[in-house]
Scaffold this motif. Sequence first.
Motif, PDB file in Angstrom:
ATOM      1  N   ARG A 146      12.029   5.155   9.670  1.00 49.13           N
ATOM      2  CA  ARG A 146      10.857   5.347  10.521  1.00 49.13           C
ATOM      3  C   ARG A 146      11.127   6.247  11.724  1.00 49.13           C
ATOM      4  O   ARG A 146      10.295   7.127  12.033  1.00 49.13           O
ATOM      5  CB  ARG A 146      10.297   4.001  10.951  1.00 49.13           C
ATOM      6  CG  ARG A 146       8.926   4.128  11.555  1.00 49.13           C
ATOM      7  CD  ARG A 146       8.193   2.797  11.616  1.00 49.13           C
ATOM      8  NE  ARG A 146       6.848   3.029  12.055  1.00 49.13           N
ATOM      9  CZ  ARG A 146       6.382   2.725  13.279  1.00 49.13           C
ATOM     10  NH1 ARG A 146       7.164   2.143  14.161  1.00 49.13           N
ATOM     11  NH2 ARG A 146       5.138   2.996  13.605  1.00 49.13           N
TER      12      ARG A 146
ATOM     13  N   LEU B 133       6.670   5.649   0.199  1.00 49.22           N
ATOM     14  CA  LEU B 133       6.983   6.593   1.282  1.00 49.22           C
ATOM     15  C   LEU B 133       6.779   8.034   0.827  1.00 49.22           C
ATOM     16  O   LEU B 133       6.147   8.834   1.519  1.00 49.22           O
ATOM     17  CB  LEU B 133       8.427   6.395   1.756  1.00 49.22           C
ATOM     18  CG  LEU B 133       8.706   5.148   2.601  1.00 49.22           C
ATOM     19  CD1 LEU B 133      10.210   4.917   2.734  1.00 49.22           C
ATOM     20  CD2 LEU B 133       8.064   5.248   3.989  1.00 49.22           C
TER      21      LEU B 133
ATOM     22  N   ALA C 164       3.312   9.451   0.500  1.00 50.69           N
ATOM     23  CA  ALA C 164       2.498   9.539   1.716  1.00 50.69           C
ATOM     24  C   ALA C 164       3.006  10.646   2.654  1.00 50.69           C
ATOM     25  O   ALA C 164       2.234  11.494   3.081  1.00 50.69           O
ATOM     26  CB  ALA C 164       2.486   8.200   2.448  1.00 50.69           C
ATOM     27  N   TYR C 165       4.289  10.644   2.962  1.00 48.67           N
ATOM     28  CA  TYR C 165       4.826  11.630   3.914  1.00 48.67           C
ATOM     29  C   TYR C 165       5.012  12.985   3.236  1.00 48.67           C
ATOM     30  O   TYR C 165       5.701  13.073   2.211  1.00 48.67           O
ATOM     31  CB  TYR C 165       6.173  11.148   4.464  1.00 48.67           C
ATOM     32  CG  TYR C 165       6.039  10.103   5.535  1.00 48.67           C
ATOM     33  CD1 TYR C 165       5.768  10.460   6.855  1.00 48.67           C
ATOM     34  CD2 TYR C 165       6.146   8.750   5.231  1.00 48.67           C
ATOM     35  CE1 TYR C 165       5.643   9.494   7.846  1.00 48.67           C
ATOM     36  CE2 TYR C 165       6.015   7.778   6.220  1.00 48.67           C
ATOM     37  CZ  TYR C 165       5.759   8.160   7.525  1.00 48.67           C
ATOM     38  OH  TYR C 165       5.623   7.202   8.501  1.00 48.67           O
TER      39      TYR C 165
ATOM     40  N   ASN D 266       0.726   0.806   9.289  1.00 47.31           N
ATOM     41  CA  ASN D 266       0.696   1.930  10.228  1.00 47.31           C
ATOM     42  C   ASN D 266       2.097   2.476  10.498  1.00 47.31           C
ATOM     43  O   ASN D 266       2.486   2.692  11.641  1.00 47.31           O
ATOM     44  CB  ASN D 266       0.035   1.496  11.541  1.00 47.31           C
ATOM     45  CG  ASN D 266      -1.273   0.772  11.292  1.00 47.31           C
ATOM     46  OD1 ASN D 266      -2.107   1.251  10.516  1.00 47.31           O
ATOM     47  ND2 ASN D 266      -1.452  -0.384  11.891  1.00 47.31           N
ATOM     48  N   HIS D 267       2.819   2.684   9.427  1.00 52.55           N
ATOM     49  CA  HIS D 267       4.203   3.150   9.525  1.00 52.55           C
ATOM     50  C   HIS D 267       4.269   4.500  10.236  1.00 52.55           C
ATOM     51  O   HIS D 267       5.211   4.771  10.974  1.00 52.55           O
ATOM     52  CB  HIS D 267       4.760   3.271   8.097  1.00 52.55           C
ATOM     53  CG  HIS D 267       6.233   3.517   8.006  1.00 52.55           C
ATOM     54  ND1 HIS D 267       6.780   4.783   7.990  1.00 52.55           N
ATOM     55  CD2 HIS D 267       7.280   2.655   7.915  1.00 52.55           C
ATOM     56  CE1 HIS D 267       8.096   4.680   7.877  1.00 52.55           C
ATOM     57  NE2 HIS D 267       8.440   3.414   7.830  1.00 52.55           N
ATOM     58  N   ASN D 268       3.270   5.312  10.003  1.00 49.30           N
ATOM     59  CA  ASN D 268       3.235   6.643  10.610  1.00 49.30           C
ATOM     60  C   ASN D 268       2.468   6.569  11.933  1.00 49.30           C
ATOM     61  O   ASN D 268       1.236   6.516  11.961  1.00 49.30           O
ATOM     62  CB  ASN D 268       2.537   7.598   9.628  1.00 49.30           C
ATOM     63  CG  ASN D 268       2.595   9.034  10.082  1.00 49.30           C
ATOM     64  OD1 ASN D 268       2.463   9.312  11.279  1.00 49.30           O
ATOM     65  ND2 ASN D 268       2.785   9.934   9.150  1.00 49.30           N
TER      66      ASN D 268
ATOM     67  N   ASN E 127       8.837   9.455  12.093  1.00 50.44           N
ATOM     68  CA  ASN E 127       7.911   9.591  13.207  1.00 50.44           C
ATOM     69  C   ASN E 127       8.244  10.790  14.077  1.00 50.44           C
ATOM     70  O   ASN E 127       7.370  11.341  14.746  1.00 50.44           O
ATOM     71  CB  ASN E 127       7.839   8.295  14.019  1.00 50.44           C
ATOM     72  CG  ASN E 127       6.823   7.342  13.414  1.00 50.44           C
ATOM     73  OD1 ASN E 127       5.661   7.711  13.236  1.00 50.44           O
ATOM     74  ND2 ASN E 127       7.247   6.143  13.077  1.00 50.44           N
TER      75      ASN E 127
ATOM     76  N   SER F  77       0.650  13.626   0.969  1.00 47.59           N
ATOM     77  CA  SER F  77       2.064  13.763   0.584  1.00 47.59           C
ATOM     78  C   SER F  77       2.374  15.163   0.079  1.00 47.59           C
ATOM     79  O   SER F  77       3.536  15.560   0.035  1.00 47.59           O
ATOM     80  CB  SER F  77       2.424  12.732  -0.495  1.00 47.59           C
ATOM     81  OG  SER F  77       2.000  13.170  -1.782  1.00 47.59           O
TER      82      SER F  77
ATOM     83  N   ARG G 119      -3.497   9.334   0.484  1.00 51.16           N
ATOM     84  CA  ARG G 119      -2.037   9.363   0.667  1.00 51.16           C
ATOM     85  C   ARG G 119      -1.384  10.383  -0.256  1.00 51.16           C
ATOM     86  O   ARG G 119      -0.478  11.104   0.148  1.00 51.16           O
ATOM     87  CB  ARG G 119      -1.453   7.974   0.490  1.00 51.16           C
ATOM     88  CG  ARG G 119      -1.502   7.439  -0.903  1.00 51.16           C
ATOM     89  CD  ARG G 119      -1.232   5.937  -0.955  1.00 51.16           C
ATOM     90  NE  ARG G 119      -0.240   5.502  -0.005  1.00 51.16           N
ATOM     91  CZ  ARG G 119       1.072   5.602  -0.191  1.00 51.16           C
ATOM     92  NH1 ARG G 119       1.540   6.161  -1.288  1.00 51.16           N
ATOM     93  NH2 ARG G 119       1.905   5.157   0.713  1.00 51.16           N
TER      94      ARG G 119
ATOM     95  N   PHE H 213      -0.669   4.923   5.098  1.00 53.15           N
ATOM     96  CA  PHE H 213       0.697   4.813   5.613  1.00 53.15           C
ATOM     97  C   PHE H 213       1.112   3.356   5.837  1.00 53.15           C
ATOM     98  O   PHE H 213       1.870   3.057   6.751  1.00 53.15           O
ATOM     99  CB  PHE H 213       0.869   5.668   6.868  1.00 53.15           C
ATOM    100  CG  PHE H 213       1.006   7.133   6.541  1.00 53.15           C
ATOM    101  CD1 PHE H 213       2.250   7.657   6.208  1.00 53.15           C
ATOM    102  CD2 PHE H 213      -0.097   7.968   6.505  1.00 53.15           C
ATOM    103  CE1 PHE H 213       2.382   9.005   5.870  1.00 53.15           C
ATOM    104  CE2 PHE H 213       0.028   9.313   6.166  1.00 53.15           C
ATOM    105  CZ  PHE H 213       1.265   9.832   5.846  1.00 53.15           C
TER     106      PHE H 213
END
Lengths: 465, 465, 465
Positions: free
Chosen positions: C336, C367, C370-371, B308-310, C340, B67, B63, B323
């Motif tokens: 989200r 968050l 990860a993103y 599994n947010h993504n 997404n 990121s 992660r 995620f």
Amino acid sequence: MGKLSADHLIIGRSGLARALYDTVRDLPVISPHGHCDPEWFAADAPFSDPANLLIVPDHYVLRMLVSQGVRLEDMGVARRDGAPVETDPRAIWRRFAAQYHLFAGTPTRLWLDYTFETLFGLETPLGPETADATYDRIAACLAQDGFRPRALFGRFGIEVLATTEGALDPLEHHAAIRDSGWGGRVITTYRPDQVTDPEHEGFAGALDRLAEITGGETDTYAGYLEAHRVRRAQFRAHGATATDHGHPTADTADLFASDAAELYDRIRAGRAEPGDAGLFRAQMLTEMARMSAEDGMVMQIHPGSYRNHNAGVFRAFGRDKGFDVPTRTDYVTALRPLLNAVGMEPNLTVILFTLDESAYARELAPLAGAYPCLRLGPAWWFHDSPEGMRRFREMTTETAGFYNTVGFNDDTRAFPSIPARHDMARRVDCAYLAGLVDDGRLREAEAFGLARTLTVDLPRQAYRL
Amino acid sequence: MGKLSADHLIIGRSGLARALYDTVRDLPVISPHGHCDPEWFAADAPFSDPANLLIVPDHYVLRMLVSQGVRLEDMGVARRDGAPVETDPRAIWRRFAAQYHLFAGTPTRLWLDYTFETLFGLETPLGPETADATYDRIAACLAQDGFRPRALFGRFGIEVLATTEGALDPLEHHAAIRDSGWGGRVITTYRPDQVTDPEHEGFAGALDRLAEITGGETDTYAGYLEAHRVRRAQFRAHGATATDHGHPTADTADLFASDAAELYDRIRAGRAEPGDAGLFRAQMLTEMARMSAEDGMVMQIHPGSYRNHNAGVFRAFGRDKGFDVPTRTDYVTALRPLLNAVGMEPNLTVILFTLDESAYARELAPLAGAYPCLRLGPAWWFHDSPEGMRRFREMTTETAGFYNTVGFNDDTRAFPSIPARHDMARRVDCAYLAGLVDDGRLREAEAFGLARTLTVDLPRQAYRL
Amino acid sequence: MGKLSADHLIIGRSGLARALYDTVRDLPVISPHGHCDPEWFAADAPFSDPANLLIVPDHYVLRMLVSQGVRLEDMGVARRDGAPVETDPRAIWRRFAAQYHLFAGTPTRLWLDYTFETLFGLETPLGPETADATYDRIAACLAQDGFRPRALFGRFGIEVLATTEGALDPLEHHAAIRDSGWGGRVITTYRPDQVTDPEHEGFAGALDRLAEITGGETDTYAGYLEAHRVRRAQFRAHGATATDHGHPTADTADLFASDAAELYDRIRAGRAEPGDAGLFRAQMLTEMARMSAEDGMVMQIHPGSYRNHNAGVFRAFGRDKGFDVPTRTDYVTALRPLLNAVGMEPNLTVILFTLDESAYARELAPLAGAYPCLRLGPAWWFHDSPEGMRRFREMTTETAGFYNTVGFNDDTRAFPSIPARHDMARRVDCAYLAGLVDDGRLREAEAFGLARTLTVDLPRQAYRL
């Protein structure tokens, strides 16, 4: 202090925190919110025994024991159905002593050790082996005149002690205290939850009783509000300077007068609809705030406890047995109707408490740091502890400052622990102030001034004592 | 420790924290909750390579890299569509080493540095220049017999290691371990989410399979519950002392038997209505608690992760790729049905975990400090870190004490990091205890007792090991 | 520093924190988010007087005074109805000085003391007795050329200063600065709330005006989106590298194009249904993120303030008078749809802010860790303080690391306080880094590198400066 209570407790082993503490340790105790029984000071009878004084009524103690499998019956807690429970105070004391290790790291342990040592002269830690000797020593003390309620009141240096009575209380003990000629200042506080919460057991009967004791009527909303005004005046005549409101949430409402009256009529007639009970509680907070703006009584709001979470324990033993649990609490949206109605009134003081620490920095400090009527009550209940009080200061001071707080409340029915509790609060505040000075964020002279301000000036001012 | 891992890590440079730590650092490792692969200990084959042992399966590592723009494909993570991904472990390792600075200040960095130094004898910090040398050294170690799973198990001083298997798992590796004559205690844990969550992929098929492997039926609610009882017994026969439940929320329900059966029938027949899936999960937590009160298996509840947010990463790579994100989690209202059903049962232990630290002081410590069945699991997942563990103690101890906690869980699939993780937990606890003593809130002798209690006694008792 | 500002402020009296701070204290000031008035730098006129520079426009100051009963009228705040308010800056200053003790323990006090001493050469604490002398000294300074905006810009070592302008702003001051030949880099930021929030006062007229100044139309959703693209380009031509979005919540949506267009049509035609305004704001965050992925503007999201909580103050005085209050804010579910849609876009940077600290460790760090598009903005508004910044690092670093943060924002319209604010942030970061080293969690060389990275590298990179 000696062997049980660490001399450096919280304030550390040297330096400024100690110096600050030395200037406030012997200041008078101001206790503007608590739950002592006024009969103690009216009758001034000796306390019965160590267990019934220190263990049986203390929900902090009971809950921890129950959490590790002890039965409430074995700790002498009366059952509603009258089934037998332990009645031997020494047996109760022994069971407590056998589990005293459970309290390591908790404020209960610090309060009790301080009380054991400072009040009863004990120097050996409580435990299974010392249970009897400790019991005997405390029992022997309690038999002496110097340990009667009024004597302790004096010895504790209490300047004023507020108790809390329901709206239907006859206030006879406060009258007796007043008429006794004793010099101790014991005042009442108006707590009307029983007649403002339609979901309280016996609400309808309580409204009838409210009409009787105020010599008015509670059939109409106007009569009901007037009955509150009368009772508030009666409480003030027994010393009250404050009201107290323990609601499930901080919700407030400001209905049109006709809508409020209709709401009351529905509830009074037993035709309440879903949501009416909550809306009525919300409306009553605003009505109480309006009355406070008129009569000058300081309003305390204590929201956010899920009462009687354990249905079985509630059925068997009733309220206040350790199964009230904090919940997430919103203040920003909830308080807006009240604040928009009377939030800028110059004569109004509303003191907010919380069990939800996430609201300190996010909601409560910003609100109290803006609205002139708002003040922040001290760290409450589960947060009345060294870490809890530290977090309160760390999360409120930068936004609300010190002057929007009100000093310490002991909030206790455990009378002998009052000095321990105030001592702890003074230590935490002094340690916090010293930390600010060490950190270059406060001048030393200011810290000395603030130590005194937090200890005596703010509670006197906030509660109008 | 030497150049990578600071000798004074967390416990500081002198004094009591060090002395406390010295008494617990070499105590056995008790790992009652984790995700190691039991096949490792059944087959005892060498680990393949540094990247596939330490990087590819570690969602904490993945992660952080993602990121900052690294692609999962480039880290060797298999795609569901079979499209090619990096297969060269050295290339993966180099990419990781080039980004190792990103982990400054994170527990991943502390765990890995400790593992590099203590297990693999490395003394040079990982970075782009040392990537190959580090890789070679670890690879050389892994080729030795002393680095096979069973040898490491012994070297790590593991007393017991629990893995986690789904309700449909054949448990053949645990059977093989048991039949192998090897002395290591590797036990399973019953994790039935796949057959208690109607929204899990392949739920209907899973119920069919559950019927097959238990030799019963899952067409009726009664049969379904019986199948759980059978599987729980099979898991116990493979060493399990606990169950584990990973739900989106902590919601529980306690329906009338007929309503629960109708709910199951709707779901089983594919006629589920909105809200049914959540209600069924809630009901199943209470059913599992009832079974635990009967069969003595310790129940663990791990709520509050938005899995599994993504959606894109889930589609491409599947579950557990970094995620999963914590959400606000209520416990007070959510757990009440379960607690009112079985919360006072003397044979029941329910261990609660959270990803929402705001619940520690507000909800979890008050609940665990009252209900005899409840215990608090350690700081979990994102909070399994020095600050996270410190906040856990600071926000739970004053209300729940130490004895309503259960010691440490490493919760890991990164087997080589187990000593690092337990070492960190011991350090944090010793630092916390020393702080209490320094602060006058705990006696020194108690601190030594508690250090041992937290390390070995509480996990053994809580998990019935 | 001298008598007002403690030399050891936050970093303590010796050692590593001081050494780290010495390496960053004189680095350039990078101010990528703030609210200074660009006209100051276009006109370069002298500031008028101490009160109107330092007191009247500062909502931190006003709110604290109001919370203790001071009237906004007496502090010179203009009323909407034109009723008279205090106009004598010296009278305003005296009232402020009389209440300066209220700010003990707040960042306002630290910023002002630093500014008094470092900028104006004052060495005596502000208070009732020193009010006039302090006023005179500051007024005398402001009359000098060296205290004009451009001179201060240079003296403060500002490398770049971003202001914030609404979507309808003519940007004439930025044009004037650019055309003036002055070397200071003052850039704008695109803040379109007025044209993305249907509940903003005058929304319909704002859309008409948006059409006019972009030479397009806003009758259709396509035209409206195109108008944004045109305005974004115009802002970029005035230096903007970022956009800013202050919404009540972090809600985002990703509607089908036809649904979004219909939603716009309803709103544009004045036929909005309940929920439409919130949905439109949510949709617009995703549209803005899409545009950012195209045009490279960094997107800032500042959610969670309940604006104009006090209806009476809003009616009498308008916005930004200290009655904006933080609220609980969800990010996980809310963001989200946006994430997404574009969360993995390589050219996108979205910087998240919060007023709800409970989201740091629970939602924001997971968050941002990860993103790849996400970064965490610094501690904001009420949390822009020593404790607030410390909590930010303690609750985000272990999960998100340092590299998913963006350095400091001063976020201020109080231009003279910019050095004080950046100095405080540098001190807190250095104290935090030194703590990690002392704790064995970071190597000393890394700490020196990170001190610089946090101060200049991350803001330059994150904001693409």
